[in-house]
Enzyme design. Structure first.
Site, PDB file in Angstrom:
ATOM      1  N   LYS A  81      23.419 -11.163  31.368  1.00 41.21           N
ATOM      2  CA  LYS A  81      23.394 -11.478  29.933  1.00 41.21           C
ATOM      3  C   LYS A  81      24.281 -10.481  29.193  1.00 41.21           C
ATOM      4  CE  LYS A  81      20.260 -11.489  25.972  1.00 41.21           C
ATOM      5  NZ  LYS A  81      18.892 -11.259  25.467  1.00 41.21           N
ATOM      6  N   THR A 347      12.911  -8.499  22.824  1.00 46.83           N
ATOM      7  CA  THR A 347      12.494  -7.094  22.769  1.00 46.83           C
ATOM      8  C   THR A 347      11.112  -6.792  23.364  1.00 46.83           C
ATOM      9  OG1 THR A 347      11.936  -7.619  20.472  1.00 46.83           O
ATOM     10  CG2 THR A 347      13.921  -6.330  20.847  1.00 46.83           C
TER      11      THR A 347
HETATM   12  C1  LIG Z   1       7.056 -17.895  23.521  1.00 44.99           C
HETATM   13  C2  LIG Z   1       7.328 -16.552  24.088  1.00 44.99           C
HETATM   14  C3  LIG Z   1       8.606 -16.240  24.549  1.00 44.99           C
HETATM   15  C4  LIG Z   1       8.882 -14.955  25.037  1.00 44.99           C
HETATM   16  N1  LIG Z   1      10.144 -14.631  25.438  1.00 44.99           N
HETATM   17  C5  LIG Z   1      10.421 -13.343  25.776  1.00 44.99           C
HETATM   18  C6  LIG Z   1      11.729 -12.950  26.132  1.00 44.99           C
HETATM   19  O1  LIG Z   1      12.657 -13.754  26.210  1.00 44.99           O
HETATM   20  N2  LIG Z   1      11.946 -11.637  26.413  1.00 44.99           N
HETATM   21  C7  LIG Z   1      10.950 -10.706  26.364  1.00 44.99           C
HETATM   22  O2  LIG Z   1      11.212  -9.523  26.582  1.00 44.99           O
HETATM   23  N3  LIG Z   1       9.693 -11.070  26.096  1.00 44.99           N
HETATM   24  C8  LIG Z   1       9.406 -12.356  25.795  1.00 44.99           C
HETATM   25  N4  LIG Z   1       8.126 -12.720  25.512  1.00 44.99           N
HETATM   26  C9  LIG Z   1       7.065 -11.735  25.664  1.00 44.99           C
HETATM   27  C10 LIG Z   1       6.677 -11.632  27.131  1.00 44.99           C
HETATM   28  O3  LIG Z   1       6.338 -12.889  27.627  1.00 44.99           O
HETATM   29  C11 LIG Z   1       5.503 -10.706  27.268  1.00 44.99           C
HETATM   30  O4  LIG Z   1       5.786  -9.505  26.636  1.00 44.99           O
HETATM   31  C12 LIG Z   1       5.254 -10.426  28.711  1.00 44.99           C
HETATM   32  O5  LIG Z   1       5.146 -11.594  29.434  1.00 44.99           O
HETATM   33  C13 LIG Z   1       4.024  -9.607  28.873  1.00 44.99           C
HETATM   34  O6  LIG Z   1       2.882 -10.382  28.806  1.00 44.99           O
HETATM   35  P1  LIG Z   1       1.538  -9.658  29.149  1.00 44.99           P
HETATM   36  O7  LIG Z   1       1.616  -9.172  30.534  1.00 44.99           O
HETATM   37  O8  LIG Z   1       1.266  -8.690  28.074  1.00 44.99           O
HETATM   38  O9  LIG Z   1       0.418 -10.787  28.987  1.00 44.99           O
HETATM   39  P2  LIG Z   1       0.043 -12.054  29.895  1.00 44.99           P
HETATM   40  O10 LIG Z   1       1.210 -12.618  30.592  1.00 44.99           O
HETATM   41  O11 LIG Z   1      -0.724 -12.963  28.974  1.00 44.99           O
HETATM   42  O12 LIG Z   1      -0.947 -11.497  30.993  1.00 44.99           O
HETATM   43  C14 LIG Z   1      -2.291 -11.211  30.710  1.00 44.99           C
HETATM   44  C15 LIG Z   1      -3.014 -10.830  31.995  1.00 44.99           C
HETATM   45  O13 LIG Z   1      -4.320 -10.405  31.655  1.00 44.99           O
HETATM   46  C16 LIG Z   1      -5.241 -10.987  32.552  1.00 44.99           C
HETATM   47  N5  LIG Z   1      -6.558 -11.089  31.908  1.00 44.99           N
HETATM   48  C17 LIG Z   1      -6.834 -11.426  30.619  1.00 44.99           C
HETATM   49  N6  LIG Z   1      -8.167 -11.397  30.409  1.00 44.99           N
HETATM   50  C18 LIG Z   1      -8.733 -10.994  31.577  1.00 44.99           C
HETATM   51  C19 LIG Z   1     -10.066 -10.777  32.001  1.00 44.99           C
HETATM   52  N7  LIG Z   1     -11.103 -10.968  31.188  1.00 44.99           N
HETATM   53  N8  LIG Z   1     -10.275 -10.388  33.271  1.00 44.99           N
HETATM   54  C20 LIG Z   1      -9.240 -10.199  34.135  1.00 44.99           C
HETATM   55  N9  LIG Z   1      -7.971 -10.401  33.788  1.00 44.99           N
HETATM   56  C21 LIG Z   1      -7.711 -10.803  32.532  1.00 44.99           C
HETATM   57  C22 LIG Z   1      -4.640 -12.335  32.901  1.00 44.99           C
HETATM   58  O14 LIG Z   1      -5.161 -12.823  34.106  1.00 44.99           O
HETATM   59  C23 LIG Z   1      -3.164 -11.959  32.993  1.00 44.99           C
HETATM   60  O15 LIG Z   1      -2.913 -11.470  34.289  1.00 44.99           O
HETATM   61  C24 LIG Z   1       7.838 -13.997  25.072  1.00 44.99           C
HETATM   62  C25 LIG Z   1       6.549 -14.346  24.670  1.00 44.99           C
HETATM   63  C26 LIG Z   1       6.291 -15.602  24.180  1.00 44.99           C
HETATM   64  C27 LIG Z   1       4.899 -15.944  23.749  1.00 44.99           C
END
Ligand SMILES: Cc1cc2nc3c(=O)[nH]c(=O)nc-3n(C[C@H](O)[C@H](O)[C@H](O)COP(=O)(O)OP(=O)(O)OC[C@H]3O[C@@H](n4cnc5c(N)ncnc54)[C@H](O)[C@@H]3O)c2cc1C
Length: 503
Positions: A81, A347
């Site tokens: 990119k 970001t």
């Molecule tokens: C529409 C969209 C587009 C995006 N595009 C980009 C992008 O292009 N570039 C970028 O940098 N970021 C992007 N992001 C952000 C990026 O997707 C997230 O920052 C990244 O995926 C991190 O997600 P996470 O791990 O915080 O949460 P999640 O992926 O939601 O993971 C949560 C975890 O917590 C666990 N969990 C929750 N509750 C419990 C429980 N009670 N017991 C056990 N486990 C539990 C779940 O099993 C899962 O493993 C985007 C986000 C969205 C919504």
């Protein structure tokens, strides 16, 4: 001096991108210090599964882990990119490129845009992005890694990746497990707090077992199971500045040439992303539910795909903003648990990386000294807010009046640091830079000039130079950049030649 009581046990809740990034980096950096790093995740709950576009510092993260870039690219089906192409943002029918890296032929050309602004007053019609190697190469679908050693133009490239977020999490999981991280596939049902100080004491799992740790990292996604549901940290809502609150995401089959950039196309109630990977294209429509129904958003997205959809469209709801504290007591929130900003400038993954960097730089002991927590929050809040302002700029600096979202954004008051920055630029063509700012002068210039925010004046010192000479210099720089871009291989060929494609 007392001996500090070290943190020995770390529990990470959540196995999405944030959780596995945390597990991998902590396993790598805390070797010998942490007795146990556990990650608890529930496949039943699942991950967000989007997050495919990144910015250049991701290279530092992978570098800190010591992973091989070629292996990482093959495993995550990554492409390169060079920046983001914005369509219809400043006005309908207009397009600009926000390149990574610098403008000009050397990093020191901070005043180049003043020369260009003067030339523009004298009839220059070529866009400023033509003075960026990244932008020119992207327009031609070309890519090569910077060749630092040659010190010439090829050293100017700055790049990031598009990758499959699910595969990236799996890649990091293998890395972390090889380094001793223990994965617990269970659901957290209850959080026990210490009665004395409200710190987290243990996580109770759905099989009745307990996980006890000294430090808890909340990567549980939007809900923020620890930081919010258990610790009631509070949330600062920014929807009055960034009103989009939903996204529909869908992958589609690849078509046409492999582009080395993300595309963001403004639509009536938000914007659509297009992210090319090796095996598919990621797409999504980020929109404001006040102005568009989910069905309309889905129909618009499906009508604007390069190839057939490869899955059912997926709806995601969010509230833009941040936790009031990212670190509260013995819990640090990362990823979606810490807050959300739409992926307009890719970001979120970067903010996970920054949170982890701050944690390592400010690593606590069992005292959890309030001043350490305060410093972590101060740094994180500043970074979050400066990125927020950069994202808001895209909405504010538009002349679109064809839909209510754009009329609302054009007339909304913006945060004071952003208003100040815009005022300074409009008056003088200069960019005010704050501490802890991720985006540099070149990034702000790309969006301000790209969205046709024209300063009243250029730097008066520019007039010291003879205009004909100035024009010759501008032409020379542009010509050097154009030839360098043309000499670069096509993106797809470069991936093949470097054996970077997944077999
Ligand atoms: C529409 C969209 C587009 C995006 N595009 C980009 C992008 O292009 N570039 C970028 O940098 N970021 C992007 N992001 C952000 C990026 O997707 C997230 O920052 C990244 O995926 C991190 O997600 P996470 O791990 O915080 O949460 P999640 O992926 O939601 O993971 C949560 C975890 O917590 C666990 N969990 C929750 N509750 C419990 C429980 N009670 N017991 C056990 N486990 C539990 C779940 O099993 C899962 O493993 C985007 C986000 C969205 C919504």
């Amino acid at each position: 001096m007392n001996t500090a009581q070290p943190i020995r046990r770390i529990a990470i809740l959540g196995g999405g991108t944030a959780g596995w990034m945390a597990a991998a980096l902590l396993a790598c950096k805390l070797r010998g210090l942490a007795e146990s790093i556990q990650i608890i995740e529930s496949p039943e709950i699942g991950t967000v599964g989007v997050g495919e576009a990144t910015i250049p510092p991701i290279g530092l993260f992978n570098g800190a882990l010591g992973v091989d870039e070629g292996e990482f690219m093959r495993e995550t089906r990554a492409t390169f990119k060079l920046g983001i192409q914005f369509q219809d943002w400043g006005r309908v029918g207009q397009r600009y490129f926000h390149p990574f890296g610098v403008f000009g032929t050397s990093p020191g050309m901070d005043t180049l845009h003043h020369f260009w602004l003067k030339a523009r007053q004298h009839g220059e019609t070529r866009a400023f992005e033509q003075w960026s190697l990244n932008a020119m190469a992207a327009q031609l679908n070309r890519f090569m890694r910077p060749e630092k050693s040659d010190g010439g133009l090829a050293s100017l490239y700055s790049y990031a990746f598009h990758f499959d977020a699910g595969l990236y999490a799996q890649y990091l999981r293998r890395y972390a497990e090889q380094r001793g991280v223990r994965r617990v596939e269970r659901k957290v049902e209850q959080v026990e707090l210490r009665s004395a100080d409200g710190f987290i004491q243990a996580l109770r799992l759905d099989d009745g077992s307990r996980v006890e740790a000294d430090l808890y990292i909340d990567c549980s996604g939007f809900r923020g199971l620890l930081i919010e549901e258990a610790l009631h940290t509070g949330y600062e809502d920014w929807t009055h500045w960034l009103p989009c609150d939903r996204a529909i995401a869908v992958p589609c089959a690849s078509a046409g040439e492999l582009t080395p950039y993300t595309r963001s196309t403004a639509r009536s109630a938000g914007w659509q992303w297009r992210i090319p990977l090796q095996h598919r294209i990621g797409n999504g429509y980020v929109y404001c539910s006040r102005y568009l129904s989910d069905d309309e958003a889905t129909a618009t997205l499906l009508a604007h795909l390069d190839g057939p959809a490869l899955a059912e469209p997926r709806l995601l709801r969010f509230t833009t903003g941040r936790r009031r504290q990212f670190w509260n007591k013995n819990c640090i929130a990362l990823g979606l648990a810490s807050g959300f900003m739409e992926p307009l400038e890719s970001t979120s993954i970067h903010l996970v990386q920054k949170g982890l960097t701050h944690l390592l730089n400010l690593f606590p002991d069992l005292d959890f000294a309030p001043c350490v927590i305060h410093e972590y929050n101060r740094r994180s809040i500043e970074e979050y807010e400066r990125i927020r302002d950069f994202v808001i700029l895209h909405y504010k600096a538009t002349t679109r009046s064809d839909a209510p979202l754009w009329r609302q954004c054009q007339s909304m008051p913006v945060p004071e640091p952003l208003a100040y920055k815009i005022e300074q630029f409009q008056q003088t063509g200069r960019i005010v830079h704050y501490d802890s700012e991720l985006f540099a002068t070149s990034n702000w210039l790309a969006v301000l000039l790209g969205q046709e925010v024209w300063p009243r004046h250029y730097d008066p010192l520019t007039d010291q130079q003879d205009f004909a000479e100035l024009h010759r210099r501008l032409d020379g720089v542009r010509e050097a950049i154009r030839s360098a871009a043309e000499a670069t291989p096509r993106h797809a060929d470069y991936l093949k030649a470097g054996a970077l494609i997944h077999a």
